[in-house]
Enzyme design. Structure first.
Site, PDB file in Angstrom:
ATOM      1  NE  ARG A 104      -4.199   1.689   0.638  1.00  0.00           N
ATOM      2  CZ  ARG A 104      -5.100   2.086  -0.247  1.00  0.00           C
ATOM      3  NH1 ARG A 104      -4.932   1.808  -1.533  1.00  0.00           N
ATOM      4  NH2 ARG A 104      -6.182   2.744   0.128  1.00  0.00           N
ATOM      5  CB  THR A 391      -9.066  -1.504  -7.779  1.00  0.00           C
ATOM      6  OG1 THR A 391      -9.000  -0.356  -6.923  1.00  0.00           O
ATOM      7  CG2 THR A 391      -8.259  -2.603  -7.173  1.00  0.00           C
ATOM      8  CG  ASP A 431      -8.451   5.002  -0.997  1.00  0.00           C
ATOM      9  OD1 ASP A 431      -9.476   5.469  -1.512  1.00  0.00           O
ATOM     10  OD2 ASP A 431      -7.947   3.919  -1.354  1.00  0.00           O
ATOM     11  CB  SER A 455      -7.110  -0.689   0.956  1.00  0.00           C
ATOM     12  OG  SER A 455      -7.521  -1.385  -0.206  1.00  0.00           O
ATOM     13  CB  SER A 456     -12.448  -1.576   0.005  1.00  0.00           C
ATOM     14  OG  SER A 456     -12.851  -0.435   0.711  1.00  0.00           O
ATOM     15  N   GLY A 478     -13.225  -0.244  -5.846  1.00  0.00           N
ATOM     16  CA  GLY A 478     -13.187   0.628  -4.698  1.00  0.00           C
ATOM     17  C   GLY A 478     -13.834  -0.024  -3.487  1.00  0.00           C
TER      18      GLY A 478
END
Length: 571
Positions: A104, A391, A431, A455-456, A478
């Site tokens: 990340r 993404t 984010d 994050s997801s 997302g």
């Protein structure tokens, strides 16, 4: 506060460009392929083909995953790439060990909780913030891929770049989805980097996508490794480009890049009925949220329900709402925030959460709980939906049974709309939550120097009772990723659908404000009934991008989301 006229124009254009896209193409269960030896599934045929070729050359699942992600930097540039970050799950079949790599992005060390706030404390509009230099974080994808490959790869690092170098130099027909996205998004014409790169010639029915500059970056990374980016000229150029963006230029420093490290973390694992599900830990909310959703649904006889029933849609939506309430309140970068991971997925806690639900009526408000203390904390602020929607996900399994599940992103489609070294640059700092406090309480996902935004992403492994890996999956989208993967897991584990059939089920999700159901599907007939139950129903495109692989008696079966241009290839 009034914005300068040019910013108002940009903001209004972006608000249109980043909303729901054009109507989806038809999708059906025609993307599944059977293979005896190995499978690669990604969002682009050329990338999947490169991953398959690496396997044919004797590479393992890690080699193929890295090569596929490199290829996606070229062939799916608006969604993912080396200019961003991501998460990688890897399964070593011989040792039966799982490994999780966190790549990340990180905030500049100089960043403060007011990073995206005007003087006086007013938060910057999200769509405006994402095109500023401040939106760009230190990319983690290169470091993550190199670290994971060093520990598990079989082929030389440089070999994994060879086919993508050739692809970027020679070009490919511009992918239809990239053409569609570029044509739909008028904001791209405001940004010279993208205008030069992804222009659509009026006299060309088949425009070509080429990126010689990216090919040169690939060549440098292949020959010199990550140091050329984190310590050398490539990284200096990246930072300089972000620093030239007006307004709010980047303040990324050389120290930010030199100090960046990809991190290995313990996976989040839990049981759902007789299955074990393992996924991404914080700073991703994906693994925890999925296990929370399933932990609530486990108290219902989902197998006896129909996918097109009002009852199931309601229960899935409510379990999503409760997970998102906990997600917003509790989850952030574990190096900055204490996240009670085991408490949040504890069976007793999730039973308490289940008991809050009404099978016939939507909650007025979904509140978070505090594990071991209270099932519902009513003083928390309401849940707000995240804005991002980009993404990409890929999945690989090799002939030895080693497997990779990787989700990567530059955040919004086309990221920060800047390019460096042929790579589209991320806008992952958006984010973060722009408010350091909500309802007088500190925010877990507030901006802090060196911190990783929540994050997801939800790369996922599913194991049977004997500990055999059965499913490898994940999605793009997302914060909608969590709902997309949850729906698919219910399909394969409760209704025993094939992975492709479960992917093809209409998407249903709830992120805290609206019950979103996939437009143009049989779910639309339930809108009135769901509204009467108290739901605020919204019909959306819900372009997921779920990709995965499942074990079969004959070998493996790859599955790609027909809503996108995914391709499953194998031998």
């Amino acid at each position: 506060m009034k914005l300068p006229i040019p910013l108002i124009v940009i903001l209004s254009v972006l608000s249109v460009a980043c909303s729901e896209g054009p109507e989806l193409d038809d999708h059906s269960a025609t993307n599944a392929i059977h293979a005896e030896e190995h499978v690669v599934v990604s969002a682009n045929w050329y990338a999947s083909d490169i991953g398959r070729e690496i396997l044919r050359q004797g590479g393992n699942a890690m080699d193929a995953a890295v090569a596929t992600k490199i290829a996606l930097t070229f062939s799916e540039p608006h969604e993912t790439g080396l200019g961003g970050g991501g998460f990688l799950l890897y399964y070593d079949a011989e040792s039966r060990e799982q490994h999780f790599y966190d790549g990340r992005e990180t905030a500049p060390l100089i960043a403060t909780p007011n990073w995206f706030r005007f003087p006086g404390g007013i938060p910057i509009n999200h769509w405006l913030a994402m095109i500023t230099g401040r939106a760009v974080g230190t990319p983690g994808m290169i470091a993550m891929l190199h670290k994971a490959h060093e520990e598990h790869g079989r082929l030389p690092w440089a070999t994994l770049f060879e086919q993508s170098i050739q692809l970027a130099e020679e070009g490919i027909p511009m992918p239809n989805r990239l053409r569609r996205q570029a044509a739909y998004d008028p904001s791209l014409m405001l940004f010279p980097d993208l205008r030069r790169y992804i222009s659509l010639p009026a006299n060309s029915e088949q425009p070509k996508l080429r990126n010689p500059q990216l090919a040169e970056s690939f060549r440098q990374l292949a020959n010199r490794g990550p140091a050329v980016f984190y310590e050398g000229d490539m990284g200096a150029d990246y930072r300089a480009r972000a620093a030239r963006r007006w307004p709010w230029p980047s303040e990324l420093s050389r120290e930010d890049f030199v100090n960046y490290r990809a991190v290995k973390r313990d996976l989040v694992c839990g049981e759902y009925r007789e299955w074990q599900i393992c996924g991404a830990p914080p700073p991703s909310s994906g693994g925890i949220a999925l296990l929370q959703i399933l932990g609530v649904l486990e108290h219902y006889d989902i197998e006896a329900m129909q996918p097109d029933s009002t009852e199931f849609i309601h229960l899935l939506a409510e379990s999503n709402r409760m997970a998102f309430a906990d997600r917003q309140f509790h989850i952030g970068d574990p190096d900055f925030v204490r996240v009670n991971t085991q408490g949040l997925i504890d069976k007793d806690y999730l039973r308490q959460r289940y008991e809050l639900l009404d099978p016939a009526k939507a909650l007025v408000k979904a509140n978070p709980g505090i594990p071991g203390v209270v099932a519902e904390f009513e003083g928390a602020p309401p849940v707000e939906e995240d804005e991002e929607a980009g993404t990409s996900h890929l999945a690989v399994v090799d002939s030895q049974g080693n497997a990779a599940s990787m989700t990567g992103s530059i955040e919004a489609p086309f990221g920060s709309r800047m390019m460096s070294g042929g790579m589209i640059m991320n806008n992952q700092m958006t984010d973060f939550d722009f408010r350091p406090q909500r309802a007088g309480l500190p925010v877990a996902n507030k901006v802090e120097g060196g911190k990783r935004p929540r994050s997801s992403m939800a790369p996922t492994f599913v194991f049977d009772q004997e500990g055999e890996l059965q499913f490898i999956l994940g999605s793009r989208g997302g914060s909608r990723i969590i709902g997309y993967v949850a729906k698919t897991l219910v399909g394969i584990l409760d209704w025993e659908l094939s992975l492709q059939e479960a992917i093809d089920l209409p998407n249903i999700l709830h992120r805290g404000e609206r019950l979103e159901i996939e437009r143009g599907t049989f779910l639309e007939q339930h809108q009135s009934a769901l509204t009467e139950m108290g739901h605020r129903v919204s019909l959306e495109g819900l372009e997921s991008g779920l990709h995965g692989i499942e074990r079969t008696p004959q070998g493996w079966r790859g599955a790609a989301d027909g809503r996108m241009e995914g391709a499953a290839l194998g031998d």
